[in-house]
Design a protein around this motif. Structure first.
Motif, PDB file in Angstrom:
ATOM      1  N   THR A 133      -4.330   6.781   8.873  1.00  0.00           N
ATOM      2  CA  THR A 133      -3.387   6.840   9.994  1.00  0.00           C
ATOM      3  C   THR A 133      -1.959   6.999   9.487  1.00  0.00           C
ATOM      4  OG1 THR A 133      -3.293   4.405  10.042  1.00  0.00           O
ATOM      5  CG2 THR A 133      -4.870   5.499  11.531  1.00  0.00           C
ATOM      6  N   ASN A 134      -1.481   6.053   8.692  1.00  0.00           N
ATOM      7  CA  ASN A 134      -0.115   6.070   8.168  1.00  0.00           C
ATOM      8  C   ASN A 134       0.014   4.984   7.118  1.00  0.00           C
ATOM      9  OD1 ASN A 134       0.649   3.491   9.664  1.00  0.00           O
ATOM     10  ND2 ASN A 134       0.189   4.842  11.379  1.00  0.00           N
ATOM     11  N   ILE A 135       1.094   5.025   6.380  1.00  0.00           N
ATOM     12  CA  ILE A 135       1.379   3.981   5.393  1.00  0.00           C
ATOM     13  C   ILE A 135       2.818   3.523   5.583  1.00  0.00           C
ATOM     14  CG2 ILE A 135       1.718   3.463   2.943  1.00  0.00           C
ATOM     15  CD1 ILE A 135      -1.192   3.632   3.598  1.00  0.00           C
ATOM     16  N   SER A 136       2.994   2.210   5.674  1.00  0.00           N
ATOM     17  CA  SER A 136       4.342   1.641   5.726  1.00  0.00           C
ATOM     18  C   SER A 136       4.311   0.258   5.080  1.00  0.00           C
ATOM     19  CB  SER A 136       4.864   1.569   7.165  1.00  0.00           C
ATOM     20  OG  SER A 136       4.100   0.651   7.938  1.00  0.00           O
ATOM     21  N   HIS A 137       5.400  -0.462   5.175  1.00  0.00           N
ATOM     22  CA  HIS A 137       5.608  -1.736   4.480  1.00  0.00           C
ATOM     23  C   HIS A 137       4.668  -2.808   5.018  1.00  0.00           C
ATOM     24  CE1 HIS A 137       8.680  -4.274   2.248  1.00  0.00           C
ATOM     25  NE2 HIS A 137       7.848  -5.170   2.756  1.00  0.00           N
ATOM     26  N   GLU A 138       3.700  -3.246   4.190  1.00  0.00           N
ATOM     27  CA  GLU A 138       2.786  -4.308   4.613  1.00  0.00           C
ATOM     28  C   GLU A 138       1.985  -4.803   3.405  1.00  0.00           C
ATOM     29  OE1 GLU A 138       2.424  -6.434   6.590  1.00  0.00           O
ATOM     30  OE2 GLU A 138       0.622  -6.473   7.825  1.00  0.00           O
ATOM     31  N   HIS A 139       1.607  -6.059   3.444  1.00  0.00           N
ATOM     32  CA  HIS A 139       0.742  -6.693   2.447  1.00  0.00           C
ATOM     33  C   HIS A 139       1.303  -6.660   1.031  1.00  0.00           C
ATOM     34  CE1 HIS A 139      -2.226  -7.192   5.507  1.00  0.00           C
ATOM     35  NE2 HIS A 139      -2.509  -5.907   5.615  1.00  0.00           N
ATOM     36  N   LEU A 140       2.620  -6.605   0.891  1.00  0.00           N
ATOM     37  CA  LEU A 140       3.182  -6.575  -0.453  1.00  0.00           C
ATOM     38  C   LEU A 140       3.150  -7.939  -1.125  1.00  0.00           C
ATOM     39  CD1 LEU A 140       6.106  -4.016  -0.206  1.00  0.00           C
ATOM     40  CD2 LEU A 140       3.641  -3.664  -0.413  1.00  0.00           C
ATOM     41  N   ASP A 141       2.858  -8.984  -0.363  1.00  0.00           N
ATOM     42  CA  ASP A 141       2.614 -10.286  -0.978  1.00  0.00           C
ATOM     43  C   ASP A 141       1.373 -10.222  -1.857  1.00  0.00           C
ATOM     44  OD1 ASP A 141       1.274  -9.914   1.626  1.00  0.00           O
ATOM     45  OD2 ASP A 141       0.340 -11.856   1.188  1.00  0.00           O
ATOM     46  N   TYR A 142       0.417  -9.409  -1.441  1.00  0.00           N
ATOM     47  CA  TYR A 142      -0.849  -9.274  -2.168  1.00  0.00           C
ATOM     48  C   TYR A 142      -0.780  -8.147  -3.204  1.00  0.00           C
ATOM     49  CZ  TYR A 142      -5.837  -8.413  -2.979  1.00  0.00           C
ATOM     50  OH  TYR A 142      -7.072  -8.232  -3.570  1.00  0.00           O
ATOM     51  N   HIS A 143      -0.333  -6.974  -2.766  1.00  0.00           N
ATOM     52  CA  HIS A 143      -0.355  -5.795  -3.639  1.00  0.00           C
ATOM     53  C   HIS A 143       0.871  -5.689  -4.551  1.00  0.00           C
ATOM     54  CE1 HIS A 143      -3.947  -4.160  -1.733  1.00  0.00           C
ATOM     55  NE2 HIS A 143      -3.400  -4.400  -0.554  1.00  0.00           N
ATOM     56  N   LYS A 144       1.911  -6.453  -4.217  1.00  0.00           N
ATOM     57  CA  LYS A 144       3.147  -6.533  -5.017  1.00  0.00           C
ATOM     58  C   LYS A 144       4.090  -5.348  -4.822  1.00  0.00           C
ATOM     59  CE  LYS A 144       1.461 -10.329  -6.547  1.00  0.00           C
ATOM     60  NZ  LYS A 144       1.839 -11.572  -5.829  1.00  0.00           N
ATOM     61  N   ASN A 166      -2.679  12.360   7.986  1.00  0.00           N
ATOM     62  CA  ASN A 166      -1.511  12.617   8.827  1.00  0.00           C
ATOM     63  C   ASN A 166      -0.521  13.439   8.002  1.00  0.00           C
ATOM     64  OD1 ASN A 166       0.903  12.532  10.245  1.00  0.00           O
ATOM     65  ND2 ASN A 166       0.706  10.373  10.809  1.00  0.00           N
ATOM     66  N   MET A 167      -0.362  14.700   8.367  1.00  0.00           N
ATOM     67  CA  MET A 167       0.452  15.614   7.569  1.00  0.00           C
ATOM     68  C   MET A 167       1.922  15.216   7.551  1.00  0.00           C
ATOM     69  SD  MET A 167       0.449  19.746   7.939  1.00  0.00           S
ATOM     70  CE  MET A 167       1.004  20.804   6.604  1.00  0.00           C
ATOM     71  N   GLU A 168       2.356  14.464   8.554  1.00  0.00           N
ATOM     72  CA  GLU A 168       3.771  14.129   8.673  1.00  0.00           C
ATOM     73  C   GLU A 168       4.119  12.742   8.138  1.00  0.00           C
ATOM     74  OE1 GLU A 168       4.307  14.859  12.833  1.00  0.00           O
ATOM     75  OE2 GLU A 168       3.541  16.890  12.573  1.00  0.00           O
ATOM     76  N   ASP A 169       3.109  12.028   7.662  1.00  0.00           N
ATOM     77  CA  ASP A 169       3.389  10.713   7.104  1.00  0.00           C
ATOM     78  C   ASP A 169       3.943  10.870   5.691  1.00  0.00           C
ATOM     79  OD1 ASP A 169       2.967   7.757   7.706  1.00  0.00           O
ATOM     80  OD2 ASP A 169       2.076   7.938   5.709  1.00  0.00           O
ATOM     81  N   SER A 170       4.819   9.952   5.310  1.00  0.00           N
ATOM     82  CA  SER A 170       5.454  10.036   3.991  1.00  0.00           C
ATOM     83  C   SER A 170       4.452   9.896   2.850  1.00  0.00           C
ATOM     84  CB  SER A 170       6.529   8.950   3.861  1.00  0.00           C
ATOM     85  OG  SER A 170       5.958   7.658   4.017  1.00  0.00           O
ATOM     86  N   SER A 171       3.268   9.399   3.145  1.00  0.00           N
ATOM     87  CA  SER A 171       2.249   9.201   2.117  1.00  0.00           C
ATOM     88  C   SER A 171       1.384  10.442   1.888  1.00  0.00           C
ATOM     89  CB  SER A 171       1.332   8.042   2.517  1.00  0.00           C
ATOM     90  OG  SER A 171       0.593   8.379   3.689  1.00  0.00           O
ATOM     91  N   PHE A 172       1.630  11.509   2.633  1.00  0.00           N
ATOM     92  CA  PHE A 172       0.727  12.667   2.592  1.00  0.00           C
ATOM     93  C   PHE A 172       0.588  13.253   1.191  1.00  0.00           C
ATOM     94  CE2 PHE A 172       0.047  17.282   2.771  1.00  0.00           C
ATOM     95  CZ  PHE A 172      -1.209  17.305   3.368  1.00  0.00           C
ATOM     96  N   ASP A 173       1.688  13.466   0.502  1.00  0.00           N
ATOM     97  CA  ASP A 173       1.629  14.085  -0.830  1.00  0.00           C
ATOM     98  C   ASP A 173       0.766  13.266  -1.777  1.00  0.00           C
ATOM     99  OD1 ASP A 173       3.202  16.177   0.005  1.00  0.00           O
ATOM    100  OD2 ASP A 173       5.063  15.372  -0.836  1.00  0.00           O
ATOM    101  N   PHE A 174       0.878  11.946  -1.683  1.00  0.00           N
ATOM    102  CA  PHE A 174       0.089  11.074  -2.559  1.00  0.00           C
ATOM    103  C   PHE A 174      -1.396  11.185  -2.239  1.00  0.00           C
ATOM    104  CE2 PHE A 174      -2.069   7.006  -3.205  1.00  0.00           C
ATOM    105  CZ  PHE A 174      -1.814   6.762  -4.546  1.00  0.00           C
ATOM    106  N   PHE A 175      -1.752  11.027  -0.969  1.00  0.00           N
ATOM    107  CA  PHE A 175      -3.168  10.992  -0.608  1.00  0.00           C
ATOM    108  C   PHE A 175      -3.829  12.364  -0.683  1.00  0.00           C
ATOM    109  CE2 PHE A 175      -1.916   6.878   0.992  1.00  0.00           C
ATOM    110  CZ  PHE A 175      -3.030   6.109   0.710  1.00  0.00           C
ATOM    111  N   SER A 176      -3.066  13.419  -0.520  1.00  0.00           N
ATOM    112  CA  SER A 176      -3.657  14.758  -0.571  1.00  0.00           C
ATOM    113  C   SER A 176      -4.173  15.103  -1.966  1.00  0.00           C
ATOM    114  CB  SER A 176      -2.637  15.807  -0.124  1.00  0.00           C
ATOM    115  OG  SER A 176      -1.526  15.841  -1.006  1.00  0.00           O
ATOM    116  N   THR A 177      -3.724  14.357  -2.984  1.00  0.00           N
ATOM    117  CA  THR A 177      -4.178  14.597  -4.358  1.00  0.00           C
ATOM    118  C   THR A 177      -5.317  13.667  -4.754  1.00  0.00           C
ATOM    119  OG1 THR A 177      -2.547  13.054  -5.299  1.00  0.00           O
ATOM    120  CG2 THR A 177      -1.856  15.348  -5.010  1.00  0.00           C
TER     121      THR A 177
END
Length: 414
Positions: A133-144, A166-177
């Protein structure tokens, strides 16, 4: 489990989860191999997207099981997900999939969290399709850090046949690889495989035109917000993958009349929502701000012993969009509620304490104060963070709770 995590470290615990997952797969006979399993991950929108996908498949006559944060269904039978859902154990997951096979079901749609992926709880599940769906700021207590968070999510995409992003999410370049399955995209950009235009947003519903490789058609959602357009587009791509006719896709999406605790109206001027990340809260308030001519009165907090770095970010979002803010308890666990609220308040710079924002530690009192403040005919109260949840963690003890019930009780006394 938190005690053992502190004692042994998460890496050691992850080996325990892996061993448990292997055992569960052996006990139940690797049931996912007999199903077409669709996994949905991301920061926000997972639950809604799971329900949309399941509804589309069911309307096409498919036999479906699905499991999300708020609900679970095995064929025609709804299952209890508990008062305060956490990531299911490997044995729960494998039993659920095994029951699906025995019931003669063909599809399983699963909400997949970063914790479950990092802890190998989903090990052995053969996902055919993965949706982000999308990626944003969450669970950084666990993942750091965000990189580790995304790396955990990326595990879902390793061996699937179809990757839906989601082509328009900022995480697209990372996940597309990541992963080698067929890449299918969605968004509001015509470069996406499935895209939308002409969105029309009302307080309780949304309409848009969906453009797909097999034609374009109008979609009507009984759900508000542009964020639900994105969720629907992800579900439409899944429909395309499994060759679901357009009329069944339209019908399936239209039949979702509301998701418990997601933009749920309690009366005419009170909304209960699950938004508990900076991104989700901003999308919610950004959607509501132009639709509310009166004051927006926002009640929220932040979970204790969880990501502390998001607290001032949420305060800043509230400061930007809300007229009046009340900070309160939200599952404080072992942390002091006062400290959590002060950390949120560190992001509030445009409002004055005890005038434009308040700290009321008791959540019931906070809701009551907000309802009293809503004096104008067009004032609007938003209670965020708990949504559908049926318990409130007070100083480490789970206590029965439901924001919606509390609102009704207070309103009935007025």
């Amino acid at each position: 489990m938190d005690f053992f995590r502190r004692l042994l470290g998460q890496r050691v615990l992850n080996y325990y989860h892996l061993a448990t997952a292997i055992a569960a797969n052996i006990v139940y006979g690797f049931p996912s191999r007999k199903l077409r399993v669709i996994g949905v991950t991301g920061t926000d929108g997972k639950t809604t997207t799971v329900n949309m996908i399941a509804s589309i498949l069911e309307n096409a006559g498919e036999k479906v099981a699905f499991l999300s944060t708020i609900n679970a269904k095995l064929g025609n039978k709804f299952l209890d997900t508990g008062p305060h859902t956490t990531t299911p154990s490997p044995f729960f997951l494998q039993k659920f999939l095994s029951q699906s096979v025995r019931a003669g079901l063909r599809f399983a749609v699963l909400e997949v969290t970063s914790h479950s992926l990092d802890q190998f709880r989903t090990w052995g599940i053969r996902f055919e399709t993965a949706v982000l769906t999308n990626i944003s700021h969450e669970h950084l207590d666990y993942h750091k850090d965000l990189a580790s968070y995304m790396a955990a999510k990326a595990r879902l995409f390793g061996n699937v046949e179809y990757r839906i992003l989601n082509m328009e999410d900022s995480s697209f370049d990372f996940f597309s690889t990541h992963g080698k399955g067929e890449l299918l995209t969605y968004g509001l950009n015509s470069k996406a495989v499935v895209w939308a235009n002409n969105p029309s947003e009302e307080l309780t519903e949304t309409e848009f035109t969906a453009h797909t490789p097999r034609g374009e058609y109008k979609i009507k959602l009984h759900l508000p917000g542009k964020f639900n357009v994105y969720n629907a587009l992800a579900a439409i791509v899944v429909g395309q993958v499994y060759k679901i006719p357009a009329d069944k896709i339209k019908q399936g999406l239209s039949e979702i009349k509301g998701i418990a605790g997601r933009l749920e109206m309690v009366g005419e001027r009170v909304m209960v929502d699950f938004a508990h990340t900076p991104n989700a809260l901003e999308k919610l308030l950004e959607f509501l701000r132009p639709k509310v001519s009166g004051k927006i009165i926002l009640i929220f907090g932040s979970a204790g012993e969880r990501d502390k770095t998001k607290r001032p970010l949420m305060g800043a979002v509230a400061d930007k969009y809300a007229d009046l803010i009340i900070l309160t308890r939200e599952d404080n666990r072992g942390e002091r509620v006062e400290e959590i609220c002060e950390q949120i308040a560190a992001g509030i710079n445009e409002k004055q304490k005890d005038k434009d924002y308040f700290i009321i530690l008791d959540r019931r009192e906070a809701i009551g104060a907000a309802l009293k403040q809503a004096q104008g005919a067009n004032d609007f109260v938003i209670i965020s963070g708990k949504g559908h949840e049926q318990s409130l963690n007070i100083d480490g003890k789970e206590t029965p709770w439901d924001d919606r019930r509390v609102v009704r009780e207070i309103l009935n006394k007025v």
